[in-house]
Design an enzyme around this catalytic site. Structure first.
Site, PDB file in Angstrom:
ATOM      1  N   SER A  47       0.978  -6.899   2.838  1.00 22.57           N
ATOM      2  CA  SER A  47       2.434  -6.859   2.654  1.00 22.57           C
ATOM      3  C   SER A  47       2.887  -7.881   1.621  1.00 22.57           C
ATOM      4  CB  SER A  47       3.153  -7.106   3.985  1.00 22.57           C
ATOM      5  OG  SER A  47       2.894  -6.067   4.900  1.00 22.57           O
ATOM      6  N   SER A 114      -4.533   1.363   7.801  1.00 24.38           N
ATOM      7  CA  SER A 114      -5.256   2.621   7.548  1.00 24.38           C
ATOM      8  C   SER A 114      -6.764   2.431   7.694  1.00 24.38           C
ATOM      9  CB  SER A 114      -4.904   3.191   6.172  1.00 24.38           C
ATOM     10  OG  SER A 114      -4.880   2.218   5.159  1.00 24.38           O
TER      11      SER A 114
END
Length: 202
Positions: A47, A114
């Site tokens: 992030s 993911s």
């Protein structure tokens, strides 16, 4: 088969051919649309990298958007848990949104754990060749656990969180990442400089 819902007659899964092409949408933005997909463990720096990268691209006049996994878990994907099936659906939804945004002419930066290779490959297959790049944020489990910005590693190690990626739920590192960075070994300014160079030259 037609289905009537609230006065509307709807046909199942019949795409409507839009008059405006993806190329036309991108041309007025003077950029090449694409998806930059950051994958790695929780706390690896995805992030932070995505946010800093968007700022740099925006400063260069590019039209961008960040799809952050944590943010999407609070809205689009809030009905999903952490089972393998839910993680797969989480990645599918993110990829579908990213594909639409690329079709709209944007440079999309995805920040999502993911964890499974098959799911990341399925995401890649939604895009045209050259539209999707995988960035592996390879910061180690131990380094992420030391950071533990949200207290998740401590909770997982104490058994208060189940199906935690890298502990009792697997993370499958990319075998063919387009770019890789370990945020423990590489300072943020250098990591962004190198990633920006990769994006602007490919």
């Amino acid at each position: 088969m037609n289905v009537t819902m609230s006065g509307w007659v709807m046909s199942k899964a019949t795409p409507y051919a839009l008059a405006l092409s993806a190329r036309a949408r991108a041309s007025i933005k003077h950029q090449r649309p694409r998806c930059i997909w950051l994958t790695g463990l929780s706390g690896s720096g995805k992030s932070t990298l995505a946010n800093a990268l968007e700022v740099e691209l925006n400063a260069r006049g590019l039209h961008t958007y960040v799809l952050d996994g944590d943010n999407l878990r609070g809205g689009l994907c809030r009905d999903l848990g952490m089972s393998a099936e839910d993680r797969r659906e989480n990645v599918r939804r993110i990829a579908e949104v990213a594909r639409l945004m690329v079709d709209a002419g944007l440079v999309v930066i995805v920040s999502a754990i993911s964890p499974f290779r098959a799911d990341r490959e399925a995401a890649r297959q939604m895009f045209a060749p050259g539209e999707f790049s995988t960035v592996y944020v390879s910061t180690s489990f131990d380094a992420c656990a030391r950071r533990d910005p949200k207290g998740l590693y401590q909770a997982a190690l104490e058994g208060r969180i189940r199906n935690f990626t890298g502990l009792d739920s697997p993370y499958e590192p990319p075998l063919d990442a387009d770019w890789e960075v370990d945020t423990e070994a590489t300072a943020l300014p250098l990591a962004i400089h190198e990633l920006l160079g990769f994006i602007l030259s490919n």
